[in-house]
Design a protein around this motif. Structure first.
Motif, PDB file in Angstrom:
ATOM      1  N   ASP A  69      44.410  25.418  39.460  1.00 33.07           N
ATOM      2  CA  ASP A  69      43.098  25.157  40.022  1.00 33.07           C
ATOM      3  C   ASP A  69      42.547  26.457  40.621  1.00 33.07           C
ATOM      4  O   ASP A  69      43.290  27.225  41.226  1.00 33.07           O
ATOM      5  CB  ASP A  69      43.229  24.085  41.106  1.00 33.07           C
ATOM      6  N   PRO A  70      41.241  26.691  40.495  1.00 33.67           N
ATOM      7  CA  PRO A  70      40.673  27.904  41.106  1.00 33.67           C
ATOM      8  C   PRO A  70      40.833  27.944  42.627  1.00 33.67           C
ATOM      9  O   PRO A  70      40.716  29.016  43.227  1.00 33.67           O
ATOM     10  CB  PRO A  70      39.194  27.866  40.721  1.00 33.67           C
ATOM     11  N   ALA A  71      41.113  26.810  43.249  1.00 33.85           N
ATOM     12  CA  ALA A  71      41.344  26.804  44.702  1.00 33.85           C
ATOM     13  C   ALA A  71      42.834  26.859  45.022  1.00 33.85           C
ATOM     14  O   ALA A  71      43.249  26.566  46.144  1.00 33.85           O
ATOM     15  CB  ALA A  71      40.720  25.568  45.339  1.00 33.85           C
ATOM     16  N   SER A  72      43.644  27.260  44.035  1.00 33.42           N
ATOM     17  CA  SER A  72      45.077  27.418  44.302  1.00 33.42           C
ATOM     18  C   SER A  72      45.254  28.497  45.388  1.00 33.42           C
ATOM     19  O   SER A  72      44.702  29.587  45.275  1.00 33.42           O
ATOM     20  CB  SER A  72      45.778  27.835  43.015  1.00 33.42           C
ATOM     21  N   ALA A  78      47.258  34.876  48.872  1.00 32.07           N
ATOM     22  CA  ALA A  78      48.382  35.720  48.443  1.00 32.07           C
ATOM     23  C   ALA A  78      49.742  35.234  48.958  1.00 32.07           C
ATOM     24  O   ALA A  78      50.596  36.038  49.282  1.00 32.07           O
ATOM     25  CB  ALA A  78      48.150  37.177  48.845  1.00 32.07           C
ATOM     26  N   GLN A  79      49.903  33.914  49.034  1.00 32.86           N
ATOM     27  CA  GLN A  79      51.228  33.395  49.409  1.00 32.86           C
ATOM     28  C   GLN A  79      52.104  33.516  48.160  1.00 32.86           C
ATOM     29  O   GLN A  79      52.134  32.623  47.308  1.00 32.86           O
ATOM     30  CB  GLN A  79      51.114  31.953  49.907  1.00 32.86           C
ATOM     31  N   GLU A  80      52.802  34.636  48.066  1.00 36.64           N
ATOM     32  CA  GLU A  80      53.566  34.981  46.848  1.00 36.64           C
ATOM     33  C   GLU A  80      54.708  35.917  47.205  1.00 36.64           C
ATOM     34  O   GLU A  80      54.550  36.810  48.038  1.00 36.64           O
ATOM     35  CB  GLU A  80      52.650  35.671  45.836  1.00 36.64           C
ATOM     36  N   ILE A  81      55.842  35.719  46.579  1.00 39.91           N
ATOM     37  CA  ILE A  81      56.993  36.633  46.724  1.00 39.91           C
ATOM     38  C   ILE A  81      57.614  36.875  45.346  1.00 39.91           C
ATOM     39  O   ILE A  81      57.373  36.100  44.420  1.00 39.91           O
ATOM     40  CB  ILE A  81      58.075  36.069  47.681  1.00 39.91           C
ATOM     41  N   PHE A  82      58.400  37.931  45.239  1.00 38.68           N
ATOM     42  CA  PHE A  82      59.054  38.183  43.944  1.00 38.68           C
ATOM     43  C   PHE A  82      60.373  38.920  44.122  1.00 38.68           C
ATOM     44  O   PHE A  82      60.728  39.356  45.219  1.00 38.68           O
ATOM     45  CB  PHE A  82      58.117  38.931  42.993  1.00 38.68           C
ATOM     46  N   GLU A  83      61.080  39.068  43.031  1.00 34.24           N
ATOM     47  CA  GLU A  83      62.330  39.831  42.986  1.00 34.24           C
ATOM     48  C   GLU A  83      62.341  40.678  41.726  1.00 34.24           C
ATOM     49  O   GLU A  83      61.521  40.480  40.818  1.00 34.24           O
ATOM     50  CB  GLU A  83      63.553  38.895  42.981  1.00 34.24           C
ATOM     51  N   GLY A  84      63.257  41.629  41.665  1.00 33.74           N
ATOM     52  CA  GLY A  84      63.424  42.441  40.468  1.00 33.74           C
ATOM     53  C   GLY A  84      64.896  42.736  40.299  1.00 33.74           C
ATOM     54  O   GLY A  84      65.551  43.161  41.251  1.00 33.74           O
ATOM     55  N   MET A  85      65.437  42.439  39.140  1.00 33.92           N
ATOM     56  CA  MET A  85      66.860  42.677  38.881  1.00 33.92           C
ATOM     57  C   MET A  85      67.043  42.888  37.382  1.00 33.92           C
ATOM     58  O   MET A  85      66.130  42.659  36.615  1.00 33.92           O
ATOM     59  CB  MET A  85      67.677  41.478  39.367  1.00 33.92           C
ATOM     60  N   LYS A  86      68.246  43.358  36.999  1.00 38.87           N
ATOM     61  CA  LYS A  86      68.443  43.661  35.583  1.00 38.87           C
ATOM     62  C   LYS A  86      69.715  43.037  35.022  1.00 38.87           C
ATOM     63  O   LYS A  86      70.722  42.917  35.733  1.00 38.87           O
ATOM     64  CB  LYS A  86      68.526  45.177  35.376  1.00 38.87           C
ATOM     65  N   ALA A  87      69.660  42.695  33.734  1.00 40.30           N
ATOM     66  CA  ALA A  87      70.854  42.298  32.982  1.00 40.30           C
ATOM     67  C   ALA A  87      71.156  43.406  31.981  1.00 40.30           C
ATOM     68  O   ALA A  87      70.236  43.956  31.354  1.00 40.30           O
ATOM     69  CB  ALA A  87      70.618  40.979  32.253  1.00 40.30           C
ATOM     70  N   GLY A 157      48.292  24.424  44.443  1.00 42.76           N
ATOM     71  CA  GLY A 157      47.574  23.321  45.072  1.00 42.76           C
ATOM     72  C   GLY A 157      46.086  23.525  44.908  1.00 42.76           C
ATOM     73  O   GLY A 157      45.650  24.295  44.037  1.00 42.76           O
ATOM     74  N   SER A 158      45.307  22.870  45.735  1.00 39.16           N
ATOM     75  CA  SER A 158      43.853  22.972  45.657  1.00 39.16           C
ATOM     76  C   SER A 158      43.263  22.738  47.039  1.00 39.16           C
ATOM     77  O   SER A 158      42.948  21.623  47.411  1.00 39.16           O
ATOM     78  CB  SER A 158      43.322  21.942  44.649  1.00 39.16           C
ATOM     79  N   PHE A 159      43.170  23.819  47.815  1.00 38.14           N
ATOM     80  CA  PHE A 159      42.560  23.720  49.149  1.00 38.14           C
ATOM     81  C   PHE A 159      42.252  25.122  49.645  1.00 38.14           C
ATOM     82  O   PHE A 159      42.874  26.092  49.206  1.00 38.14           O
ATOM     83  CB  PHE A 159      43.520  23.009  50.130  1.00 38.14           C
ATOM     84  N   LEU A 160      41.307  25.227  50.540  1.00 39.06           N
ATOM     85  CA  LEU A 160      40.964  26.539  51.093  1.00 39.06           C
ATOM     86  C   LEU A 160      41.283  26.634  52.580  1.00 39.06           C
ATOM     87  O   LEU A 160      40.985  27.641  53.217  1.00 39.06           O
ATOM     88  CB  LEU A 160      39.482  26.845  50.854  1.00 39.06           C
TER      89      LEU A 160
END
Ligand SMILES: *Cc1c(COP(=O)(O)O)cnc(C)c1O
Length: 369
Positions: A69-72, A78-87, A157-160
């Protein structure tokens, strides 16, 4: 409230193989010179979360776009996290991950900082293992090739309204990669930004979140404009203590064979590579200090010859020597721009363990195939 609603019987990772895999000959062409982060595999792992069901629908499935949804809330706050790893491919066949448990732990910590539900570490590990097994053919056989894994979590989700979301998507994508820096440059040059900071005490500098990167891109652009490869950030308060690059930790090597890196005091990312190199350096007998180092001291030590080497480190680029440092008040070079012997030794020791060319006395590698 955010909590762990993970139920044992929902943890099973389903496998839905893609019906449209990239043909083998096309894949071989892509893997011949993959670059970094451009070539993606056939599958992805996904686990969904909402408040009532907790973590659910864990699966490895065909890689596909998200429909949101555009209101995600991730798109706005910017509620976002990440990781980086290798195989890595093993010399005798098989595949291993490097310290995946450290990434799982850090991911859970980042989640808590960003008011997201921490993914149980075992689910993180299973999702990564599952994706590597599904896309094993995508690991390049080249000398510096590997499969870069990018776990991440977004608020959906969908809320502001200004509040943490109650719905989340956790996913893992994989990219076949070669060397991070093009052209096997012997060293990188750094731009010391005086205008921008990456992290401040009490902020999110310790969390691996996209927002940190969004805020540092302008400084990276400034670095490029000034003829440098990467930006190096100073502390937010005194603007003199060296912290780290946009996405790599930094080390200094001195003429007495000692090593120094900035301490983890809340504004620096706890790099797995950083931690591994500290262990390797100690075991090589090098005196190691985790202490602040000022930009003025760095310049003075480089000019006097007391500082003999400096390097940046992280999963993507492993260990990269720093050859030149430039700021508004001038520039200096380090160790005649050739790759320093201790930098080389540490890099080889690390890479040899990661790729299974040397024994792993630390139990850092985990076979997944
Ligand atoms: C990921 C990252 C690093 C390096 O961490 P590794 O675990 O060694 O890959 C360093 N600094 C920042 C800001 C990062 O995001």
């Amino acid at each position: 409230m955010i909590g762990e609603l993970y139920v044992e019987d929902k943890s099973r990772l389903a496998f839905e193989p893609t019906t449209k895999p990239v043909p083998a000959d096309e894949r071989a062409k892509l893997l011949a010179d993959p670059g970094f982060g451009r070539v993606f595999t056939d599958h992805m792992a996904i686990i969904e979360y909402d408040e009532s069901k907790g973590w659910h629908d864990a699966r490895v499935t065909a890689r596909h776009p998200f429909k949101m949804d555009p209101a995600s809330p991730v798109l706005h706050y910017a509620q976002e996290i990440f990781e980086g790893m290798k195989a890595y491919r093993r010399p005798g066949g098989g595949v291993a991950l490097f310290r995946p448990d450290a990434n799982a732990r850090r991911f859970a910590k980042s989640a808590i900082r960003l008011a997201m539900p921490p993914l149980p570490e075992e689910m993180f590990l299973e999702s990564v293992r599952g994706l590597v097994r599904a896309d094993r053919e995508w690991i390049p056989e080249t000398e510096d090739g590997s499969l870069y894994l990018r776990p991440f979590m977004i608020a959906n989700g969908s809320f502001l309204g200004m509040r943490p979301s109650t719905e989340f998507i956790y996913a893992v994508i994989a990219s076949s990669v070669g060397a991070y820096f093009k052209g096997n440059a012997p060293s990188v040059s750094l731009w010391v930004t005086r205008e921008y900071v990456r992290a401040a005490p009490g902020g999110t500098g310790e969390a691996k979140c996209g927002g940190n990167y969004a805020g540092s891109l302008i400084a990276q652009a400034e670095a490029i404009r000034n003829g440098c490869d990467q930006v190096v950030f100073l502390d937010a308060i005194e603007r003199r203590w060296v912290e780290e690059l946009g996405g790599m930790n930094v080390f200094f090597v001195f003429d007495d064979g000692s090593i120094r890196t900035p301490p983890l005091d809340g504004t620096i990312l706890h790099g797995v590579t950083r931690d591994s190199l500290l262990t390797l350096a100690r075991d090589m007998g090098a005196p190691v200090r985790e202490e602040p180092y000022s930009i003025e001291q760095w310049k003075a030590d480089a000019e006097s010859g007391r500082l003999t080497e400096a390097f940046a480190c992280g999963t993507a680029a492993v260990v990269t020597p720093i050859g030149r440092v430039k700021g508004v008040d001038g520039e200096f070079t380090i160790g005649g721009q050739s790759v320093g012997p201790l930098t080389m030794r540490l890099r080889s020791a690390l890479v040899d363990i990661q790729r299974g060319h040397a024994p792993d006395p630390y139990g850092w590698t985990e076979r997944v195939l």
